[in-house]
Design a protein around this motif. Structure first.
Motif, mmCIF file in Angstrom:
data_model
loop_
_atom_site.group_PDB
_atom_site.id
_atom_site.type_symbol
_atom_site.label_atom_id
_atom_site.label_comp_id
_atom_site.label_asym_id
_atom_site.label_seq_id
_atom_site.Cartn_x
_atom_site.Cartn_y
_atom_site.Cartn_z
ATOM 1 N N ASN A 133 8.470 43.609 -23.363
ATOM 2 C CA ASN A 133 9.036 42.352 -23.849
ATOM 3 C C ASN A 133 8.176 41.226 -23.289
ATOM 4 O O ASN A 133 8.290 40.867 -22.111
ATOM 5 C CB ASN A 133 10.501 42.217 -23.411
ATOM 6 C CG ASN A 133 11.178 41.031 -24.072
ATOM 7 O OD1 ASN A 133 10.560 39.995 -24.293
ATOM 8 N ND2 ASN A 133 12.463 41.184 -24.402
ATOM 9 N N LEU A 158 -1.477 53.441 -15.082
ATOM 10 C CA LEU A 158 -0.661 52.239 -15.285
ATOM 11 C C LEU A 158 -1.482 51.008 -14.901
ATOM 12 O O LEU A 158 -2.011 50.930 -13.787
ATOM 13 C CB LEU A 158 0.601 52.341 -14.419
ATOM 14 C CG LEU A 158 1.759 51.407 -14.760
ATOM 15 C CD1 LEU A 158 2.309 51.692 -16.152
ATOM 16 C CD2 LEU A 158 2.876 51.552 -13.729
ATOM 17 N N ARG A 159 -1.565 50.053 -15.833
ATOM 18 C CA ARG A 159 -2.328 48.837 -15.558
ATOM 19 C C ARG A 159 -1.702 48.046 -14.416
ATOM 20 O O ARG A 159 -0.470 48.009 -14.284
ATOM 21 C CB ARG A 159 -2.361 47.956 -16.812
ATOM 22 C CG ARG A 159 -3.376 48.420 -17.844
ATOM 23 C CD ARG A 159 -3.542 47.361 -18.912
ATOM 24 N NE ARG A 159 -2.393 47.286 -19.813
ATOM 25 C CZ ARG A 159 -2.258 48.024 -20.917
ATOM 26 N NH1 ARG A 159 -3.197 48.885 -21.261
ATOM 27 N NH2 ARG A 159 -1.207 47.885 -21.687
ATOM 28 N N GLY A 160 -2.548 47.436 -13.590
ATOM 29 C CA GLY A 160 -2.045 46.587 -12.506
ATOM 30 C C GLY A 160 -1.794 47.351 -11.220
ATOM 31 O O GLY A 160 -1.353 46.774 -10.229
ATOM 32 N N VAL A 161 -2.039 48.665 -11.241
ATOM 33 C CA VAL A 161 -1.837 49.482 -10.037
ATOM 34 C C VAL A 161 -3.226 49.827 -9.471
ATOM 35 O O VAL A 161 -4.123 50.207 -10.228
ATOM 36 C CB VAL A 161 -1.057 50.768 -10.384
ATOM 37 C CG1 VAL A 161 -0.972 51.690 -9.182
ATOM 38 C CG2 VAL A 161 0.327 50.417 -10.899
ATOM 39 N N ASP A 178 15.439 55.949 -11.363
ATOM 40 C CA ASP A 178 14.942 54.605 -11.036
ATOM 41 C C ASP A 178 15.689 53.541 -11.835
ATOM 42 O O ASP A 178 15.619 52.357 -11.502
ATOM 43 C CB ASP A 178 13.450 54.493 -11.390
ATOM 44 C CG ASP A 178 12.578 55.281 -10.426
ATOM 45 O OD1 ASP A 178 13.093 55.655 -9.353
ATOM 46 O OD2 ASP A 178 11.414 55.528 -10.764
ATOM 47 N N HIS A 215 8.167 38.101 -23.799
ATOM 48 C CA HIS A 215 8.826 36.827 -23.482
ATOM 49 C C HIS A 215 9.153 36.713 -21.998
ATOM 50 O O HIS A 215 9.114 35.628 -21.427
ATOM 51 C CB HIS A 215 10.101 36.677 -24.314
ATOM 52 C CG HIS A 215 9.858 36.764 -25.789
ATOM 53 N ND1 HIS A 215 9.380 35.713 -26.522
ATOM 54 C CD2 HIS A 215 10.006 37.793 -26.656
ATOM 55 C CE1 HIS A 215 9.243 36.080 -27.793
ATOM 56 N NE2 HIS A 215 9.610 37.335 -27.895
ATOM 57 N N VAL A 216 9.522 37.837 -21.396
ATOM 58 C CA VAL A 216 9.870 37.813 -19.972
ATOM 59 C C VAL A 216 8.860 38.635 -19.158
ATOM 60 O O VAL A 216 9.116 38.979 -18.014
ATOM 61 C CB VAL A 216 11.308 38.332 -19.733
ATOM 62 C CG1 VAL A 216 12.320 37.284 -20.114
ATOM 63 C CG2 VAL A 216 11.565 39.619 -20.495
ATOM 64 N N ARG A 217 7.737 38.942 -19.788
ATOM 65 C CA ARG A 217 6.642 39.666 -19.145
ATOM 66 C C ARG A 217 7.082 41.019 -18.551
ATOM 67 O O ARG A 217 6.737 41.354 -17.419
ATOM 68 C CB ARG A 217 5.982 38.783 -18.067
ATOM 69 C CG ARG A 217 5.176 37.635 -18.687
ATOM 70 C CD ARG A 217 4.683 36.685 -17.646
ATOM 71 N NE ARG A 217 5.818 36.087 -16.963
ATOM 72 C CZ ARG A 217 5.913 35.941 -15.647
ATOM 73 N NH1 ARG A 217 4.942 36.336 -14.865
ATOM 74 N NH2 ARG A 217 6.980 35.393 -15.115
ATOM 75 N N TRP A 218 7.879 41.746 -19.343
ATOM 76 C CA TRP A 218 8.181 43.128 -18.961
ATOM 77 C C TRP A 218 7.197 44.002 -19.730
ATOM 78 O O TRP A 218 7.315 44.161 -20.951
ATOM 79 C CB TRP A 218 9.624 43.498 -19.349
ATOM 80 C CG TRP A 218 10.670 42.767 -18.551
ATOM 81 C CD1 TRP A 218 10.499 42.126 -17.375
ATOM 82 C CD2 TRP A 218 12.057 42.616 -18.891
ATOM 83 N NE1 TRP A 218 11.680 41.579 -16.945
ATOM 84 C CE2 TRP A 218 12.662 41.858 -17.858
ATOM 85 C CE3 TRP A 218 12.859 43.043 -19.946
ATOM 86 C CZ2 TRP A 218 14.002 41.515 -17.860
ATOM 87 C CZ3 TRP A 218 14.201 42.707 -19.950
ATOM 88 C CH2 TRP A 218 14.771 41.951 -18.909
ATOM 89 N N ILE A 258 12.420 48.954 -24.181
ATOM 90 C CA ILE A 258 11.562 48.039 -23.409
ATOM 91 C C ILE A 258 10.378 48.813 -22.830
ATOM 92 O O ILE A 258 9.242 48.336 -22.828
ATOM 93 C CB ILE A 258 12.363 47.357 -22.280
ATOM 94 C CG1 ILE A 258 13.491 46.517 -22.853
ATOM 95 C CG2 ILE A 258 11.441 46.472 -21.431
ATOM 96 C CD1 ILE A 258 14.378 45.888 -21.803
ATOM 97 N N GLY A 259 10.653 50.050 -22.357
ATOM 98 C CA GLY A 259 9.560 50.879 -21.839
ATOM 99 C C GLY A 259 8.515 51.168 -22.900
ATOM 100 O O GLY A 259 7.316 51.245 -22.616
ATOM 101 N N VAL A 281 5.463 50.643 -20.587
ATOM 102 C CA VAL A 281 4.983 51.627 -19.619
ATOM 103 C C VAL A 281 4.760 53.001 -20.248
ATOM 104 O O VAL A 281 4.215 53.899 -19.611
ATOM 105 C CB VAL A 281 5.969 51.778 -18.427
ATOM 106 C CG1 VAL A 281 6.001 50.502 -17.601
ATOM 107 C CG2 VAL A 281 7.354 52.156 -18.910
#
Lengths: 195, 195
Positions: free
Chosen positions: A145, A59-62, A74, A147-150, A140-141, A153
Motif C-alpha cells: 500500500n 527482501l529489499r531494504g535488508v 508474526d 499511500h502509507v508506505r507498506w 497488503i503483503g 513482501v
C-alpha cells in the motif's frame, strides 16, 4: 379404512416427519458436508502453520546476508485465522460425529437441526471474519500500500505467500460450505412444517 | 367428540401456526432488528466514508511541509467494507419494509422466514468477512508490523483512525444483530413444527 383403526392410533400425534421424502437425504448431505468443513478447516490450519520461510538477500531494504523470517504468528490476523479455523475444525468434527449418532434416532432430527443451525451461524460468522482479516493482511503483503508506505513482501516470501493464499482459498471454501449447511438446516426445518 | 366432526374437517391440514403464542412477537422483533441493522450499516458506511484526513509534519519519513492524505479508498479492504455494508444496508431496508407488509398477511410468515433466513445467512457472511478484512488492515494501521516494516500510522492520522474504529465497532454490532436475526428465523421455524 381409517375408521377401522383403533382410537388410540387416531389420537396419537403424527410422528415427526423425519421420514419425509428428501428429509433424510438432506440430513445425510449435511453430515457429509460437516466432514468436508472439517477437512477444509484442518487443511487450512496445517497449510497456514507450515508457511514459515526464511530468505536471505531477497527482501529489499535488508542488509546483504541478513536472514529474514516470515511466519504466520508474526501477524495477529493470521493468529486469529488459525484460532478460528481450529475452532471450526473441532466444531465440525464434533457435530459431524454427533450427527452420525442422530441418524440412528430419527426422532431427534428436528431438535438437532435447530441446535446445529444456531451454532453453525455463530461459526460461520467467526470463519468468515477470520478469512476476511487474513485476506486483508495477505493482500497488503501481495500488493503493498504505497499511500502509507507498506511495501509488498510476497516477491521475496514466495513460499510463505503461496501457503497463505492456499490456506485462504480453503477457508473461503469452508465458509461457503458452512453457508450451505445452514441453508440445509433451514430448508429441512421449513419442509417439516408443511409435511 | 372427534368422531362427531365432519370428515372434511378431519382431513384438512392444520392452518399455518402463525397464531402461535410468541410467534408473532418474534416476527415483530425480527422486523425491528432489520431496521437496527439498517441504521448500523448506514452509520458504518457514513463514518467510514467521512474519515478523510490530511496531515502535515506529522507522519514520520515524510518531508516537512509535504501534506499526506488518508482516505478509505486508498485501501482495497476498506473499499470492500464500504461496498459490503452498503449492500447490507440496502438489503436490511428492503427486507425490513417487506416484513411490514408480511405482518399484515400471517399466512406468508413461514415462507418469509425461510427466504429471509437464507438471504440473511449470505449477508452475514459478507458483513462478517468485510468487518474482518477492514479490522485486519486497521490493526496494522494502529500497531504496525515490525517484521515486514509496515509502520503504524494512527499516531498521525488520529481522526481517520477514530472514524475507522467507530465504523468497525458499528459493523461488528450489525454482524451480531444479523446472527440474532438468523437465530430468530430458525427458532420461529422450529416453533411452527411443534405447534
Amino acid at each position: 379404512m381409517a375408521s377401522a383403526e383403533p382410537e388410540s392410533a387416531k389420537e396419537a400425534p403424527p410422528p415427526p416427519s423425519t421420514a419425509a421424502p428428501g428429509g433424510m437425504n438432506l440430513f445425510l448431505v449435511g453430515v457429509v458436508l460437516r466432514f468436508v468443513v472439517f477437512a477444509a478447516a484442518v487443511s487450512s490450519v496445517v497449510v497456514m502453520v507450515t508457511s514459515k520461510q526464511t530468505v536471505v538477500n531477497k527482501l529489499r531494504g535488508v542488509p546483504p546476508g541478513f536472514p529474514v523470517e516470515a511466519k504466520f504468528d508474526d501477524s495477529p490476523a493470521f493468529r486469529y485465522f488459525v484460532a478460528a479455523l481450529s475452532v471450526a475444525a473441532f466444531y465440525s468434527l464434533v457435530t459431524g460425529l454427533s450427527s452420525l449418532f442422530v441418524i440412528a434416532k430419527p426422532n431427534c432430527h428436528t431438535k438437532s437441526l435447530l441446535h446445529y443451525a444456531i451454532w453453525d451461524t455463530f461459526i460461520l460468522g467467526v470463519v468468515a471474519s477470520a478469512t476476511g482479516a487474513a485476506g486483508g493482511v495477505a493482500y497488503i503483503g501481495l500488493k503493498g500500500n504505497t499511500h502509507v508506505r507498506w511495501d509488498k513482501v510476497c516477491y521475496a516470501f514466495d513460499k510463505f505467500c503461496r501457503h497463505v493464499g492456499a490456506s485462504l482459498a480453503t477457508s473461503l471454501f469452508a465458509s461457503v460450505v458452512m453457508v450451505l449447511l445452514i441453508w440445509i438446516s433451514i430448508i429441512s426445518l421449513h419442509a417439516r412444517i408443511r409435511k
